[in-house]
Write a protein that holds these residues in place. Structure first.
Motif, short mmCIF file in Angstrom:
data_model
loop_
_atom_site.label_atom_id
_atom_site.label_comp_id
_atom_site.label_asym_id
_atom_site.label_seq_id
_atom_site.Cartn_x
_atom_site.Cartn_y
_atom_site.Cartn_z
N GLN A 16 -2.77 -36.04 -96.93
CA GLN A 16 -2.82 -37.17 -95.55
C GLN A 16 -1.73 -38.27 -96.24
O GLN A 16 -1.05 -38.72 -95.50
N HIS A 17 -2.04 -38.86 -97.35
CA HIS A 17 -1.21 -39.94 -97.99
C HIS A 17 0.23 -39.42 -98.08
O HIS A 17 1.08 -40.05 -98.20
N LYS A 18 0.33 -38.00 -98.50
CA LYS A 18 1.71 -37.31 -98.66
C LYS A 18 2.30 -37.10 -97.47
O LYS A 18 3.59 -36.69 -97.47
N GLU A 19 1.59 -37.41 -96.29
CA GLU A 19 2.17 -36.95 -95.07
C GLU A 19 2.41 -35.51 -94.60
O GLU A 19 3.53 -35.09 -94.23
N ALA A 20 1.65 -34.76 -95.78
CA ALA A 20 1.71 -33.11 -95.59
C ALA A 20 1.38 -32.54 -93.95
O ALA A 20 0.37 -33.27 -93.62
N ASP A 21 2.10 -31.52 -93.70
CA ASP A 21 1.29 -30.93 -92.39
C ASP A 21 0.58 -29.77 -92.89
O ASP A 21 1.14 -28.91 -93.25
N PHE A 22 -0.60 -29.97 -92.84
CA PHE A 22 -1.46 -29.10 -93.38
C PHE A 22 -2.68 -28.76 -92.35
O PHE A 22 -3.06 -29.51 -91.45
N PHE A 23 -3.29 -27.52 -92.64
CA PHE A 23 -4.34 -27.57 -91.95
C PHE A 23 -5.43 -26.65 -93.11
O PHE A 23 -5.03 -26.03 -93.90
N VAL A 35 -0.15 -25.47 -96.14
CA VAL A 35 0.94 -26.61 -95.72
C VAL A 35 2.15 -25.86 -95.44
O VAL A 35 2.55 -24.94 -95.86
N ASP A 36 2.48 -26.39 -94.13
CA ASP A 36 3.77 -25.80 -93.39
C ASP A 36 3.22 -24.05 -93.31
O ASP A 36 4.25 -23.37 -93.42
N ASN A 37 2.32 -24.10 -92.98
CA ASN A 37 1.48 -22.39 -92.48
C ASN A 37 1.95 -21.81 -93.79
O ASN A 37 1.90 -20.46 -93.64
N LYS A 38 1.84 -22.40 -95.10
CA LYS A 38 1.71 -21.39 -96.53
C LYS A 38 0.78 -22.05 -97.25
O LYS A 38 0.34 -23.01 -97.29
N MET A 39 0.03 -20.95 -97.66
CA MET A 39 -1.19 -21.44 -98.81
C MET A 39 -0.74 -22.37 -100.02
O MET A 39 0.36 -21.95 -100.56
N CYS A 40 -1.12 -23.46 -99.93
CA CYS A 40 -0.52 -24.45 -101.04
C CYS A 40 -1.94 -24.59 -102.20
O CYS A 40 -1.55 -24.63 -103.34
N ARG A 57 -1.25 -22.91 -106.17
CA ARG A 57 -0.22 -22.16 -106.13
C ARG A 57 1.04 -22.90 -106.47
O ARG A 57 1.59 -23.85 -105.70
N ILE A 58 1.79 -22.52 -107.64
CA ILE A 58 2.66 -23.32 -108.27
C ILE A 58 3.77 -22.54 -108.71
O ILE A 58 3.58 -21.32 -108.71
N GLY A 59 5.20 -22.98 -109.04
CA GLY A 59 6.21 -22.51 -109.33
C GLY A 59 6.01 -21.94 -110.74
O GLY A 59 5.21 -21.87 -111.63
N ASP A 60 6.99 -20.91 -111.05
CA ASP A 60 7.06 -20.04 -112.06
C ASP A 60 6.97 -20.68 -113.31
O ASP A 60 6.04 -20.60 -114.27
N LYS A 61 7.66 -21.92 -113.72
CA LYS A 61 7.81 -22.64 -114.96
C LYS A 61 6.38 -23.26 -115.06
O LYS A 61 5.80 -23.25 -116.26
N ALA A 62 5.75 -24.15 -114.17
CA ALA A 62 4.52 -24.53 -114.15
C ALA A 62 3.48 -23.44 -114.43
O ALA A 62 2.45 -23.84 -115.20
N LEU A 105 2.12 -30.52 -108.17
CA LEU A 105 2.96 -29.27 -108.31
C LEU A 105 2.83 -28.32 -107.32
O LEU A 105 3.80 -27.45 -106.96
N CYS A 106 1.71 -28.06 -106.49
CA CYS A 106 1.52 -27.44 -105.45
C CYS A 106 2.37 -27.78 -104.34
O CYS A 106 3.19 -26.87 -103.76
N LEU A 107 2.59 -29.00 -103.94
CA LEU A 107 3.50 -29.58 -103.04
C LEU A 107 4.97 -29.31 -103.16
O LEU A 107 5.57 -28.82 -102.29
N GLU A 108 5.30 -29.54 -104.71
CA GLU A 108 6.63 -29.11 -105.21
C GLU A 108 7.19 -27.71 -104.84
O GLU A 108 8.24 -27.31 -104.49
N PHE A 109 6.02 -26.68 -105.12
CA PHE A 109 6.52 -25.28 -104.91
C PHE A 109 6.29 -24.77 -103.50
O PHE A 109 7.13 -24.08 -102.97
N ASN A 110 5.61 -25.69 -102.61
CA ASN A 110 5.48 -25.10 -101.38
C ASN A 110 6.66 -24.79 -100.36
O ASN A 110 6.68 -23.70 -99.63
N PRO A 111 7.93 -25.55 -100.39
CA PRO A 111 8.83 -24.96 -99.94
C PRO A 111 9.80 -23.95 -100.28
O PRO A 111 10.30 -23.20 -99.35
#
Length: 119
Positions: A16-23, A35-40, A57-62, A105-111
């Motif tokens: 909520q603080h990050k104003e993420a669109d989540f459910f 987040v944005d209809n993707k598992m975060c 759920r994080i990026g390859d390097k992370a 890290l999760c939010l960075e990878f989400n897009p």
């Protein structure tokens, strides 16, 4: 489905603080945050140990860096770990700054993450 409600609220507050669109969705024996209809990320309690686990759920390097840590468990699949998915054990995310590190890290990878196919 077992998960700690206090930890779920910590994640809700962060998103909520990050104003993420989540459910939220109950999956993997716990609670997953979409987040944005993707598992975060998500949480669940390990059935055998009773330990709270944070699903990330994080990026390859992370992901590669995370596998070097003692507080990480690769998310199992039937034959091999699921790439980009890890569980962080309790001692790796109980402090707020540690939880925020993983959730960032999760939010960075989400897009970049692919959405699951609709059934």
């Amino acid at each position: 489905m077992a998960f700690d409600e206090n930890n779920a609220q910590r994640i809700r507050t962060f998103l909520q603080h990050k104003e993420a669109d989540f459910f939220e969705k109950r999956m993997f024996g716990g609670l997953v945050f979409m987040v944005d209809n993707k598992m975060c990320c998500g949480i669940r309690m390990d059935k055998q140990t009773g330990e709270n686990l944070l699903l990330c759920r994080i990026g390859d390097k992370a992901y590669e860096d995370a596998l070097e840590r003692d507080d990480i468990i690769p998310m199992p699949n039937s034959e091999r770990p699921m790439k980009n998915y890890i569980f962080v054990t309790e001692n790796g995310w109980q402090r707020n700054q540690d939880l925020e590190f993983w959730l960032e890290l999760c939010l960075e990878f989400n897009p970049l993450a692919k959405a699951s196919k609709k059934k």
